[in-house]
Design an enzyme around this catalytic site. Structure first.
Site, short mmCIF file in Angstrom:
data_model
loop_
_atom_site.label_atom_id
_atom_site.label_comp_id
_atom_site.label_asym_id
_atom_site.label_seq_id
_atom_site.Cartn_x
_atom_site.Cartn_y
_atom_site.Cartn_z
N SER A 137 0.85 -1.06 -0.10
CA SER A 137 -0.02 -0.07 -0.08
C SER A 137 0.93 1.21 -0.01
O SER A 137 1.92 1.04 0.68
CB SER A 137 -0.85 -0.06 1.24
OG SER A 137 -1.50 1.22 1.41
N TYR A 161 -1.59 -0.05 10.63
CA TYR A 161 -1.86 -0.79 9.10
C TYR A 161 -0.78 -0.34 8.29
O TYR A 161 -0.33 -1.52 7.79
CB TYR A 161 -3.09 -0.02 8.51
CG TYR A 161 -3.50 -0.60 7.03
CD1 TYR A 161 -3.74 -1.87 6.71
CD2 TYR A 161 -3.21 0.41 6.07
CE1 TYR A 161 -3.60 -2.19 5.30
CE2 TYR A 161 -3.33 0.12 4.72
CZ TYR A 161 -3.80 -1.20 4.38
OH TYR A 161 -3.73 -1.63 3.18
N LYS A 165 1.92 -3.38 6.75
CA LYS A 165 2.36 -3.51 5.23
C LYS A 165 3.93 -3.49 5.21
O LYS A 165 4.50 -4.19 4.57
CB LYS A 165 1.51 -2.56 4.55
CG LYS A 165 0.38 -2.88 4.17
CD LYS A 165 0.00 -4.02 3.44
CE LYS A 165 -1.55 -4.31 3.49
NZ LYS A 165 -1.92 -5.52 2.91
N1 LIG Z 1 -8.62 -0.81 -0.99
C1 LIG Z 1 -7.75 -0.29 -0.85
O1 LIG Z 1 -7.82 1.13 -0.62
C2 LIG Z 1 -6.35 -0.72 -0.49
C3 LIG Z 1 -5.31 0.05 -0.71
C4 LIG Z 1 -3.77 -0.41 -0.58
C5 LIG Z 1 -3.71 -1.74 -0.22
N2 LIG Z 1 -4.71 -2.59 -0.02
C6 LIG Z 1 -4.66 -3.97 0.16
O2 LIG Z 1 -5.23 -4.69 -0.61
C7 LIG Z 1 -5.78 -6.15 -0.17
C8 LIG Z 1 -6.99 -6.02 -0.64
O3 LIG Z 1 -7.85 -5.04 -0.32
P1 LIG Z 1 -9.39 -4.69 -0.58
O4 LIG Z 1 -9.71 -3.35 -0.70
O5 LIG Z 1 -9.91 -5.70 -1.72
O6 LIG Z 1 -10.09 -5.47 0.84
P2 LIG Z 1 -11.19 -6.33 1.05
O7 LIG Z 1 -11.46 -6.31 2.82
O8 LIG Z 1 -12.09 -5.85 0.41
O9 LIG Z 1 -10.75 -7.64 0.71
C9 LIG Z 1 -9.76 -8.41 1.72
C10 LIG Z 1 -10.23 -9.85 1.70
O10 LIG Z 1 -9.49 -10.66 2.76
C11 LIG Z 1 -10.52 -11.28 3.34
N3 LIG Z 1 -9.67 -11.78 4.66
C12 LIG Z 1 -9.40 -10.75 5.79
N4 LIG Z 1 -8.76 -11.40 6.50
C13 LIG Z 1 -8.67 -12.55 6.17
C14 LIG Z 1 -8.08 -13.87 6.76
N5 LIG Z 1 -7.74 -13.84 8.25
N6 LIG Z 1 -8.11 -14.85 6.20
C15 LIG Z 1 -8.79 -15.12 5.14
N7 LIG Z 1 -9.42 -13.77 4.52
C16 LIG Z 1 -9.34 -12.61 5.12
C17 LIG Z 1 -11.70 -10.59 3.68
O11 LIG Z 1 -12.90 -11.31 3.92
C18 LIG Z 1 -11.67 -9.92 2.12
O12 LIG Z 1 -12.39 -10.58 1.32
C19 LIG Z 1 -5.79 -5.95 1.36
O13 LIG Z 1 -4.39 -6.84 1.81
C20 LIG Z 1 -5.37 -4.20 1.50
O14 LIG Z 1 -4.65 -4.07 2.81
C21 LIG Z 1 -5.98 -2.25 -0.33
#
Ligand SMILES: NC(=O)c1ccc[n+]([C@@H]2O[C@H](COP(=O)([O-])OP(=O)(O)OC[C@H]3O[C@@H](n4cnc5c(N)ncnc54)[C@H](O)[C@@H]3O)[C@@H](O)[C@H]2O)c1
Length: 364
Positions: A137, A161, A165
């Site tokens: 991120s 958070y 990362k």
């Molecule tokens: N959306 C953003 O703004 C953003 C920005 C930078 C990085 N990210 C990273 O990208 C990744 C995906 O983000 P997203 O926006 O799709 O989030 P999201 O919450 O929609 O997706 C994450 C998924 O992981 C699952 N999950 C959470 N904990 C879990 C566990 N212990 N075991 C199995 N499954 C688990 C959740 O149910 C969800 O389906 C994350 O790692 C997030 O930190 C997201």
């Protein structure tokens, strides 16, 4: 065509990436505990891709469980080996992502994000599966000194958070044997092929309107909030500060269409598979900044609805401008964003309009 494990594949970015990977012919195993997503998203993938029951049984297998559950991970890898179709690569989305929540629950964030990644790496290593794309991120840059932000900018997380990362990024550098962790593309001495992808602000939805972002509770981010105000689920949008040193005084962010981001994952995977062991570290952003007021106006145009807003105090922890320098992603992957703010708002609105309450109330 490869068999891939997608952790967190039912989530916002994961589900859109699954579409792109299935379209490219890959077979997917999705591991998700649905703590922040719905199995309905995975059902919708089948309709977007016209997968019949027989296709979907072989092309999209779903495992409900936790990425920290080493026994479950072992079973998933072993089952694939028994079927003579071992998992060739993993895209690791599973994790917790809410900045404010992380401040109140730092241990929970280190547990899921860091211990979860460690467990996954241990099982991958044991099964000689050494190709990984990791969701990092832009949060780990903290308050950036240079904008647009290059990958060489200092890592300076300002919340648990971001720290989680940064910790996983360091763990991945160690696993790849890259001790001088500053290069963008480094040779791995341990046989691992790893991409650390630093996302900026993923928004929008699949153009079908079938899948999109469905946050639990009150959205923390601007886009889903604007969208829920436009559909009438929330009253007024709060704009945090109008005295930032920007053209209209509101904060500027780099919004990236989730389909561009999904395509970036496919490109990263192709780049890893097509070359030797390496550690890639890339920004995935558009390189274009949009202010809060620009987003509101663009969303009003796309939706034909008014988005009432109120200017309030700045929020602690926000930066004035965060925009990616995406040059390296283009050099290394040949990837760049193809969709702008108008497409983001059009597709985000199509999703919100067709699904005013997200996936809630629907049973997979
Ligand atoms: N959306 C953003 O703004 C953003 C920005 C930078 C990085 N990210 C990273 O990208 C990744 C995906 O983000 P997203 O926006 O799709 O989030 P999201 O919450 O929609 O997706 C994450 C998924 O992981 C699952 N999950 C959470 N904990 C879990 C566990 N212990 N075991 C199995 N499954 C688990 C959740 O149910 C969800 O389906 C994350 O790692 C997030 O930190 C997201």
């Amino acid at each position: 065509m490869a068999r891939l494990l997608i952790t967190g594949g039912a989530g916002f970015i994961g589900s859109h990436t699954c579409v792109v990977l299935l379209e490219a012919g890959h077979n997917l195993l999705v591991l998700d505990n649905f703590s922040n997503s719905s199995p309905v998203a995975l059902e919708r993938l089948k309709s977007i891709l016209n997968l019949n029951d027989r296709d979907s049984a072989s092309r999209l297998q779903v495992f409900q469980g936790d990425v920290r559950d080493i026994d479950l991970l072992e079973k998933i890898f072993e089952k694939s080996e028994l079927q003579s179709s071992p998992i060739e690569a993993v895209i690791h989305f599973a994790g917790l992502k809410a900045v404010e929540e992380s401040v109140h629950d730092p241990l929970g964030y280190w547990d899921v994000n860091v211990s979860g990644s460690r467990t996954l790496l241990e099982v991958m290593d044991k099964h000689d599966c050494k190709t990984l794309v990791f969701s990092s991120s832009a949060t780990l840059y903290g308050y950036p000194d240079i904008v647009p932000i290059p990958e060489s900018a200092p890592i300076n997380p300002i919340n648990p958070y971001g720290a989680s990362k940064a910790a996983v990024e360091m763990m991945l550098a160690d696993v790849a044997g890259c001790l001088k962790d500053r290069g963008i593309k480094q040779a791995s001495t341990t046989g691992w092929r790893i991409a650390r992808l630093r996302y900026f602000n993923p928004v929008g939805a699949h153009p079908s309107g079938c899948i999109g972002e469905d946050p639990n509770g009150v959205p923390n981010n601007l886009f889903p909030y604007v969208s829920q105000v436009a559909i009438g689920r929330r009253g007024t949008l709060q704009v945090f500060g109008s005295d930032w040193p920007t053209s209209d005084g509101t904060g500027i962010r780099d919004y990236i269409h989730v389909m561009d981001l999904a395509e970036g994952h496919k490109c990263a995977l192709d780049a890893l598979v097509g070359s030797g062991p390496q550690l890639l570290t890339l920004n995935l952003g558009s390189g274009v900044g949009s202010s809060v007021l620009e987003v509101i106006r663009a969303f009003e145009t796309a939706s034909g609805r008014e988005v009432p807003y109120k200017i309030v105090e700045r929020r602690p922890g926000d930066a004035a401008i965060t925009v990616a320098d995406p040059t390296l992603a283009y050099k290394c992957l040949g990837w760049r964003t193809r969709r702008g703010l108008n497409e983001i708002c059009r597709d985000g609105w199509a999703w919100q309009f067709a699904n005013p309450n997200g996936y809630k109330g629907e049973v997979a």
